[in-house]
Design a protein around this motif. Structure first.
Motif, PDB file in Angstrom:
ATOM      1  N   GLU A   1      -7.685   6.833   1.331  1.00 51.36           N
ATOM      2  CA  GLU A   1      -7.375   6.940   2.754  1.00 51.36           C
ATOM      3  C   GLU A   1      -6.815   5.614   3.251  1.00 51.36           C
ATOM      4  O   GLU A   1      -7.334   4.541   2.931  1.00 51.36           O
ATOM      5  CB  GLU A   1      -8.633   7.294   3.551  1.00 51.36           C
ATOM      6  CG  GLU A   1      -8.379   7.489   5.031  1.00 51.36           C
ATOM      7  CD  GLU A   1      -9.623   7.929   5.781  1.00 51.36           C
ATOM      8  OE1 GLU A   1      -9.628   7.816   7.017  1.00 51.36           O
ATOM      9  OE2 GLU A   1     -10.588   8.375   5.130  1.00 51.36           O
ATOM     10  N   TRP A   2      -5.739   5.704   4.034  1.00 52.78           N
ATOM     11  CA  TRP A   2      -5.122   4.524   4.615  1.00 52.78           C
ATOM     12  C   TRP A   2      -5.083   4.719   6.134  1.00 52.78           C
ATOM     13  O   TRP A   2      -4.419   5.634   6.641  1.00 52.78           O
ATOM     14  CB  TRP A   2      -3.720   4.332   4.049  1.00 52.78           C
ATOM     15  CG  TRP A   2      -3.754   4.013   2.579  1.00 52.78           C
ATOM     16  CD1 TRP A   2      -3.911   2.783   2.022  1.00 52.78           C
ATOM     17  CD2 TRP A   2      -3.660   4.936   1.487  1.00 52.78           C
ATOM     18  NE1 TRP A   2      -3.926   2.873   0.646  1.00 52.78           N
ATOM     19  CE2 TRP A   2      -3.763   4.187   0.295  1.00 52.78           C
ATOM     20  CE3 TRP A   2      -3.508   6.316   1.392  1.00 52.78           C
ATOM     21  CZ2 TRP A   2      -3.716   4.764  -0.964  1.00 52.78           C
ATOM     22  CZ3 TRP A   2      -3.461   6.912   0.145  1.00 52.78           C
ATOM     23  CH2 TRP A   2      -3.563   6.141  -1.018  1.00 52.78           C
TER      24      TRP A   2
ATOM     25  N   LEU B   1      -0.197  -1.020   0.211  1.00 50.39           N
ATOM     26  CA  LEU B   1      -1.284  -0.038   0.323  1.00 50.39           C
ATOM     27  C   LEU B   1      -2.642  -0.727   0.408  1.00 50.39           C
ATOM     28  O   LEU B   1      -3.513  -0.310   1.183  1.00 50.39           O
ATOM     29  CB  LEU B   1      -1.254   0.910  -0.875  1.00 50.39           C
ATOM     30  CG  LEU B   1      -0.060   1.872  -0.962  1.00 50.39           C
ATOM     31  CD1 LEU B   1      -0.091   2.632  -2.278  1.00 50.39           C
ATOM     32  CD2 LEU B   1      -0.031   2.834   0.218  1.00 50.39           C
TER      33      LEU B   1
ATOM     34  N   HIS C   1       0.146  10.786  -4.994  1.00 49.36           N
ATOM     35  CA  HIS C   1       1.478  10.853  -4.397  1.00 49.36           C
ATOM     36  C   HIS C   1       2.450  11.721  -5.203  1.00 49.36           C
ATOM     37  O   HIS C   1       3.668  11.655  -4.981  1.00 49.36           O
ATOM     38  CB  HIS C   1       2.038   9.451  -4.205  1.00 49.36           C
ATOM     39  CG  HIS C   1       1.376   8.699  -3.092  1.00 49.36           C
ATOM     40  ND1 HIS C   1       0.309   7.854  -3.309  1.00 49.36           N
ATOM     41  CD2 HIS C   1       1.614   8.685  -1.750  1.00 49.36           C
ATOM     42  CE1 HIS C   1      -0.077   7.345  -2.153  1.00 49.36           C
ATOM     43  NE2 HIS C   1       0.686   7.824  -1.192  1.00 49.36           N
TER      44      HIS C   1
ATOM     45  N   THR D   1       3.475   7.150   3.076  1.00 49.75           N
ATOM     46  CA  THR D   1       2.094   6.766   3.363  1.00 49.75           C
ATOM     47  C   THR D   1       2.044   5.439   4.106  1.00 49.75           C
ATOM     48  O   THR D   1       1.294   5.272   5.079  1.00 49.75           O
ATOM     49  CB  THR D   1       1.289   6.667   2.056  1.00 49.75           C
ATOM     50  OG1 THR D   1       1.126   7.976   1.491  1.00 49.75           O
ATOM     51  CG2 THR D   1      -0.092   6.069   2.286  1.00 49.75           C
TER      52      THR D   1
ATOM     53  N   ASN E   1       3.406   6.014   7.658  1.00 42.72           N
ATOM     54  CA  ASN E   1       2.468   6.804   8.458  1.00 42.72           C
ATOM     55  C   ASN E   1       1.290   5.965   8.939  1.00 42.72           C
ATOM     56  O   ASN E   1       0.721   6.222  10.013  1.00 42.72           O
ATOM     57  CB  ASN E   1       1.949   7.998   7.663  1.00 42.72           C
ATOM     58  CG  ASN E   1       3.016   9.059   7.448  1.00 42.72           C
ATOM     59  OD1 ASN E   1       4.056   9.062   8.104  1.00 42.72           O
ATOM     60  ND2 ASN E   1       2.773   9.966   6.513  1.00 42.72           N
TER      61      ASN E   1
END
Length: 541
Positions: free
Chosen positions: A80-81, A107, A182, A211, A214
């Motif tokens: 989770e990011w 990330l 991904h 990702t 976002n």
């Protein structure tokens, strides 16, 4: 906790989930299939060795986890990011380069609650395709968008192999989980030599980009760094300047520019920022028919087996004299691509550079591999007084330009039949090849540095002893394989990951000299990001 069992199956059985399940149950002594709530493969490898029984049948070795009914099943990996879009400058870090080191650093920063700003000299992974296609058609090379530069770095369009020996550097498994999350195939989580494939990796890279965006990270393409902003004493990073004249300020900069960013090494050298020469290797790329490699490695063809690979190494006479000179130098295979293609990896006009790639299916009729030899400091000692730590880089450039002159223009590469090269005899014949820009006949040993051609010839002879039939008139060598790694290291402190002279400057990945491939670069990028966060927390609590 699961029960892990080791099983050995035929290639056909290893493709059958029911056969795998049955063999795993038998190995665990479980008769009733209903006792197993969940099972999964955790390791898979191919065993083609001759054993003491004298039989040589290719087998697939599997490790399988069995989760019994009373134990449920494993929890899914949680990735989770969170949102970092509105953080102050004190919670931001600049990343130069969107290869695996840069992307995985981004990330990791997001995961730790910091906002990454990524600068990439090239284009996004989709727009990059047109420039790569142009290179294949022998059109001019875009120095900022090619097989080495652009989103995803050199690995995106040159294979996608994920094997690494550097599993102690960081969380190797997490890097694979992120790639799988991904869009990479689940098999990368358990194959001994995982591989995504150049046809699939671009989609994975694009998903990682999304990702990052976002979560509130920034990615700026076509943003080549042209200078560093330093404090008056030149002991602290303040930011960077880009090609369009933009000044981007930052208290921490991760330098993840890849092994082909020669302009960055030259910038650092010009700014009197410490660099070090490091070992590297150069040579040629050899291409065989894949069916020959399959026959040598497997003996008996089997449609259930993947395209065969090889990994070869030999020690040969160094060709150096002097009491302190090394007596031997290594020759080894590098980036072996079964069922693959040879591609032009040039980054500027007037170079000849080749690399290899394989699609996910590894279904081309050719196999290729770099065959390279160690380049020792003694080999380019005459350049050191003129170029200092960049002497190895200049040696690398010289050979690439010699290869270009032999190729006859554009991306056409010099080539020679393998048996003729090993014998040192003239041969005006070239063979069909996967190298799309084309090849032209060249007697390699007549223009390559003598120590390289001698070492490679000796290495090929040793390889033929290990793989009978490897040296054959039906294979050829194509040059130049020169970008195996950087000849330059950007030093950093072991604990802080920071440059010893410039606070806030964090060299990372393959270009800095601390990785050698997609996964090791990804792991290094993530660990460098953690060091950046520790630094920013100390400096700006």
């Amino acid at each position: 906790m699961p029960l892990t069992v080791e099983i050995t199956l035929s290639p056909a059985q290893a493709q059958d989930p029911a056969a795998i399940q049955a063999a795993a149950r038998q190995a665990a002594g479980i008769r009733n299939p209903d006792e197993i709530a969940f099972s999964r493969i955790v390791r898979r490898s191919i065993d083609a060795r001759r054993h003491t029984s004298g039989l040589r049948g290719v087998r697939i070795q599997l490790a399988v986890e069995l989760w019994l009914d009373r134990e449920g099943r494993p929890d899914p990996v949680h990735l989770e990011w969170g949102d970092v879009s509105n953080l102050p400058p004190s919670r931001q870090a600049l990343i130069i380069g969107a290869g695996p080191a840069g992307l995985f650093a981004a990330l990791e920063l997001i995961e730790l609650g910091y906002r990454p700003i990524l600068l990439e000299r090239g284009k996004d992974v989709s727009a990059r395709k047109a420039d790569i296609a142009a290179i294949q058609r022998n059109q001019p090379v875009d120095p900022d968008s090619n097989y080495a530069f652009g989103e995803g770095g050199a690995g995106t369009y040159s294979d996608g192999k994920l094997y690494t020996r550097s599993k102690k550097r960081g969380n190797y498994r997490k890097s694979l989980e992120i790639l799988h999350h991904h869009g990479a195939d689940e098999s990368i989580l358990y194959d001994a030599h995982p591989h995504i494939g150049t046809d699939r990796l671009p989609r994975v890279i694009a998903a990682i980009r999304q990702t990052i965006l976002n979560a509130g990270g920034r990615i700026l393409f076509d943003s080549r760094v042209t200078d560093l902003l330093l404090s008056p004493d030149r002991d602290r990073i303040l930011g960077v300047t880009t090609r369009d004249g933009s000044r981007i300020e930052a208290s921490a900069v991760i330098l993840a520019t890849g092994h082909s960013a020669r302009d960055i090494y030259e910038l650092l050298h010009r700014r009197s920022i410490l660099l070090e020469a490091k070992p590297f290797a150069m040579g040629l790329r050899v291409e065989h028919r894949q069916e020959l490699i399959d026959r040598i490695q497997y003996k008996t063809p089997d449609p259930a087996l993947p395209a065969a690979t090889y990994s070869l190494v030999a020690q040969v006479p160094s060709g150096l004299t002097g009491s302190h000179a090394p007596k031997t130098r290594g020759v080894y295979s590098f980036c072996m691509c079964p069922g693959g293609f040879i591609v032009p990896a040039v980054t500027a006009p007037g170079e000849c550079v080749v690399n290899g790639m394989s699609p996910s299916g590894r279904n081309n009729i050719f196999a290729n591999s770099g065959i390279v030899t160690q380049i020792l400091p003694e080999d380019y000692a005459d350049l050191v007084p003129h170029f200092g730590p960049l002497a190895g880089l200049r040696f690398q450039e010289q050979l690439e330009k010699m290869g270009y002159a032999q190729g006859g223009g554009a991306q056409i590469a010099p080539a020679q039949r393998l048996d003729a090269f090993v014998r040192g005899t003239k041969c005006g014949e070239t063979l069909p090849t996967s190298y799309h820009p084309g090849v032209t006949a060249s007697d390699m040993d007549k223009w390559m540095p003598r120590f390289i051609s001698q070492a490679l010839r000796a290495g090929f002879r040793e390889f033929d002893k290990k793989m009978r039939g490897f040296v054959t008139p039906d294979a050829q060598v194509i040059g130049i394989e020169s970008r195996t790694s950087s000849p330059v290291r950007i030093p950093r402190d072991r604990e802080s990951c920071m440059h010893p002279q410039v606070s806030g400057l964090f060299p990372a990945g393959e270009g800095a000299g601390y990785a050698g491939g997609i996964i090791s670069a990804a792991v290094d990028g993530a660990s460098t990001a953690r060091a950046v966060v520790a630094y920013l927390r100390r400096e700006q609590p």
